[in-house]
Scaffold this motif. Structure first.
Motif, short mmCIF file in Angstrom:
data_model
loop_
_atom_site.label_atom_id
_atom_site.label_comp_id
_atom_site.label_asym_id
_atom_site.label_seq_id
_atom_site.Cartn_x
_atom_site.Cartn_y
_atom_site.Cartn_z
N TRP A 557 19.34 86.68 75.97
CA TRP A 557 19.19 85.51 75.12
C TRP A 557 18.40 85.84 73.85
CZ3 TRP A 557 21.28 81.21 74.02
CH2 TRP A 557 20.59 80.23 73.31
N VAL A 558 17.39 86.70 73.97
CA VAL A 558 16.62 87.10 72.79
C VAL A 558 17.52 87.81 71.79
CG1 VAL A 558 14.79 88.64 71.98
CG2 VAL A 558 14.39 87.19 73.97
N LEU A 559 18.36 88.71 72.28
CA LEU A 559 19.26 89.42 71.37
C LEU A 559 20.25 88.48 70.72
CD1 LEU A 559 20.09 92.77 73.21
CD2 LEU A 559 19.07 92.50 70.96
N MET A 560 20.75 87.50 71.48
CA MET A 560 21.74 86.57 70.92
C MET A 560 21.11 85.72 69.82
SD MET A 560 24.27 83.98 72.90
CE MET A 560 25.29 85.35 73.41
N LYS A 561 19.86 85.30 69.97
CA LYS A 561 19.20 84.51 68.93
C LYS A 561 18.98 85.34 67.67
CE LYS A 561 15.55 82.99 70.99
NZ LYS A 561 14.28 82.22 71.13
N LEU A 562 18.62 86.66 67.87
CA LEU A 562 18.42 87.52 66.71
C LEU A 562 19.72 87.73 65.95
CD1 LEU A 562 16.01 90.22 68.20
CD2 LEU A 562 15.43 88.44 66.53
N LEU A 563 20.83 87.91 66.67
CA LEU A 563 22.12 88.14 66.01
C LEU A 563 22.69 86.87 65.41
CD1 LEU A 563 23.73 90.57 68.62
CD2 LEU A 563 22.91 91.14 66.33
N ALA A 564 22.21 85.70 65.87
CA ALA A 564 22.70 84.43 65.31
C ALA A 564 22.21 84.24 63.87
CB ALA A 564 22.25 83.26 66.18
N ARG A 565 21.13 84.91 63.48
CA ARG A 565 20.63 84.80 62.12
C ARG A 565 21.54 85.54 61.14
NH1 ARG A 565 14.45 86.65 63.49
NH2 ARG A 565 14.06 85.13 65.17
N GLY A 566 22.16 86.61 61.60
CA GLY A 566 23.03 87.40 60.74
C GLY A 566 23.76 88.44 61.59
N LYS A 567 24.75 89.10 61.00
CA LYS A 567 25.56 90.05 61.76
C LYS A 567 24.78 91.30 62.13
CE LYS A 567 30.17 88.79 60.24
NZ LYS A 567 31.45 89.28 59.68
N ARG A 568 23.77 91.66 61.34
CA ARG A 568 23.03 92.88 61.58
C ARG A 568 21.53 92.55 61.68
NH1 ARG A 568 26.05 97.36 60.56
NH2 ARG A 568 24.16 98.63 60.37
N VAL A 569 20.88 93.33 62.51
CA VAL A 569 19.44 93.20 62.66
C VAL A 569 18.87 94.61 62.84
CG1 VAL A 569 19.58 92.85 65.14
CG2 VAL A 569 17.55 92.05 63.90
N GLY A 570 17.71 94.87 62.31
CA GLY A 570 17.11 96.19 62.38
C GLY A 570 16.80 96.62 63.81
N TYR A 571 17.03 97.91 64.08
CA TYR A 571 16.83 98.45 65.43
C TYR A 571 15.38 98.32 65.84
CZ TYR A 571 16.90 101.85 69.27
OH TYR A 571 16.77 102.47 70.49
#
Length: 604
Positions: A557-571
């Motif tokens: 769920w944490v990853l899904m919320k981070l990806l909901a902000r944009g297509k890419r997120v920093g590693y």
């Protein structure tokens, strides 16, 4: 050798006279006859002409002691039996037994050997019976059978031991069958003892035929520790000499597509034109052209190249490689997905052989070999080694493929663009076949035989690097396409139909194709998009938010919320969250929940 039994010879000496084409002996006091063995080669057929090159008179006189000044009365050759009768005048004061002993001592000292049989010496024996020369046109010989008017056959068999070692004695009623280890022992015994008389019996001797096939069969079955490995070696030699060239021929035809390229040309200019099929270039993403040019540049390098194209399912890996294959010849495709679906070694071998063109494959032979091994283990206590394991059969197929690839590469060595290309699709880090394929592909690249392209999901590059420790691996990571490219892809396939909500699907090729298929089947465009989105949501909940996984629901769920902000997120931005670590991220990457890319040394 069995011991010799001394016996008292008759007090008379005999000489021979010819009677009706045979030889018989009458008694005299001053003559004796000896039989010289190994004077002639044993004759086995009418067309055996070796006897024509033997000087009987000269060779027979060379066998007699010079100091006795023996007078040779007559020499009678026995060409069929490989010897000769030599009639001698016995010196005064010497018995026949002493004459035999002196001749034998002389032959032992001189070591006389004929040119046709240099491994055996010439032997001599006193003729003690009344021999009969057989003039029938037959050459088969085996044991020696002797019959008698009275007496005990086993006792009389002791007379034969001095002519050579016996392998078997079969007594009978009024006769006995004697088997000598060497055929010349049988001929000497027959010619020296036929008609011999003892106080209890008179011997009549003739040859007994041997069933040679039965003898060979008995020997084979009585020595399984020798014959079974020899049979396996012979079978392997026949396979290598006969079937391996045939298999390499079919593999070469598969790689060069000798027959298929003609059918492809006919199909392209007939069926495809009638059905108004578009070429693959028209539906291929424009942004993939950069990756295609990059792969083609690697393929044209002087030495072999190892390329890994990875990305989630539906990212266009196969389409990218197909665009390259269309422009090249000498390609071989190995798809690992059917190999994963098999449940038996036989099916695995058949699928791999079919994909490489390896033919013929004797799958049933390995089943028979396993039964032979089981029977051999019960018979001799150890397996014969006929059964081939899965690893052995895979290596045989890949070795034959390597030989064919090497011949093709040698044919086009001056044109790197014509070097064979091996494509391994759906490669994973699990499975026995993948381990062999990785090692085999590394050998192809290191030897410059072929270029290798591996199409895989995420996470296989590390396993391939272990097979190529000193070779750079060229990697291309594919991801979902952007929103505008996804719209063009769908519109190009469905025509002028307006579709809303494509941005909800993302850029996964499988989802876009699913929408196109539903629209073409008659479902309204908006409804088709909603159905695909709903199915994707259901699959995500079932796969990534259920219990029993290597990650928990909170981490997903944490990853899904981070990806909901944009297509890419920093590693490293993701790793700031206390619930997530690198092992969880790589596990979710292998399960295709996320994808990790490396751009200019920065993970994201």
């Amino acid at each position: 050798m069995l011991r010799q039994i001394e016996r008292v010879r008759p007090p008379f000496i005999s000489t021979r006279v010819r009677l009706n084409g045979t030889l018989s002996f009458t008694s005299t006091a001053n003559t004796s006859t000896i039989f010289l063995d190994n004077i002639y080669p044993l004759r086995f057929s009418f067309y055996d002409v070796r006897q024509l090159f033997v000087n009987t008179d000269y060779l027979a006189r060379q066998c007699l002691p010079k100091d006795l000044f023996l007078e040779v009365l007559k020499i009678t050759p026995l060409k069929k039996d490989g010897g000769a009768f030599v009639e001698l005048r016995v010196p005064r004061g010497m018995s026949a037994g002493e004459l035999e002993q002196r001749v034998q001592e002389y032959l032992e000292k001189q070591d006389i050997r004929p040119w046709f049989n240099p491994l055996q010496k010439i032997r001599s024996f006193l003729v003690e019976g009344n021999p009969w020369i057989e003039d029938l046109h037959r050459f088969e010989r085996g044991g020696v059978v002797f019959g008698m008017h009275s007496g005990h056959s086993c006792v009389e068999a002791e007379l034969f031991r001095k002519y050579g070692p016996l392998s078997d004695i079969v007594p009978g009623q009024g006769f006995a069958l004697l088997y000598f280890l060497r055929l010349r022992s049988a001929t000497a015994a027959k010619n020296c003892l036929h008609g011999y008389s003892t106080p209890s019996a008179r011997l009549s001797i003739f040859y007994a035929p041997i069933n040679r096939f039965r003898s060979v069969k008995d020997w084979i079955f009585s020595h399984p520790r020798i014959t079974i490995p020899v049979a396996g070696a012979v079978l392997a030699a026949i396979t290598v000499a006969v079937f391996d060239p045939i298999r390499e021929f079919f593999v070469t035809q598969k790689i060069e597509n000798t027959w298929g390229k003609h059918w492809d040309w006919v199909k392209k200019n007939t069926v495809d034109l009638m059905l108004n099929r578009r070429h693959r270039e028209e539906t291929f993403f424009v942004e993939r052209k950069v990756d295609v040019d990059k792969v083609e540049g690697w393929m044209n390098e002087p030495l072999g190249s190892f390329v890994v194209i990875e990305g989630p399912k539906g990212s266009g890996k196969r389409e990218l490689m197909n665009d390259i294959i269309d422009k090249r010849r000498n390609t071989l495709l190995i798809d690992c997905q059917p190999l994963h679906a098999t449940h038996s070694d036989k099916s695995t071998i058949n699928i791999l052989a079919s994909q490489t063109g390896y033919f013929p494959v004797f799958g049933w032979l390995n089943s028979i070999s396993s039964m032979v091994d089981l029977a051999t283990q019960g018979l001799v206590g150890e397996k014969a080694g006929f059964t081939e394991t899965l690893d052995t059969q895979i290596r045989k197929i890949l070795n034959a493929t390597t030989n064919s690839l090497a011949k093709i590469a040698l044919k086009h060595k001056s044109h790197p663009s014509e070097r064979p290309i091996v494509i391994i699709d759906n490669f994973t880090s699990e499975g026995v076949v993948e381990k062999h394929l990785a090692t085999w592909a590394a050998g192809l690249v290191n030897s410059g035989v072929a270029n290798v392209v591996v199409l895989s999901d995420v996470g296989s590059e590390k396993n391939l690097a272990e097979a190529l420790p000193g070779k750079a691996i060229n990697t291309i990571t594919l991801s979902d396409v952007d929103e505008e490219t996804a719209k063009q892809y769908v519109w190009r396939r469905i025509g002028d139909i307006k579709v809303k909500g494509i941005e909800k699907l993302g850029g996964r090729l499988t989802d876009l194709d699913d929408v196109v298929r539903r629209i073409n089947s008659g479902i309204p465009p908006d409804a088709a998009v909603d159905v695909v989105v709903q199915n994707t949501v259901t699959d995500v909940l079932k796969v990534y938010f259920s219990a029993g996984k290597e990650w928990n629901k909170e981490q997903a769920w944490v990853l899904m919320k981070l990806l909901a902000r944009g297509k890419r997120v920093g590693y490293y931005e993701v790793l700031l969250d206390s619930l997530l670590d690198e092992s969880v991220l790589h596990t979710l990457e292998r399960s295709e929940f996320i994808s990790i890319s490396n751009e200019n040394g920065v993970l994201g």
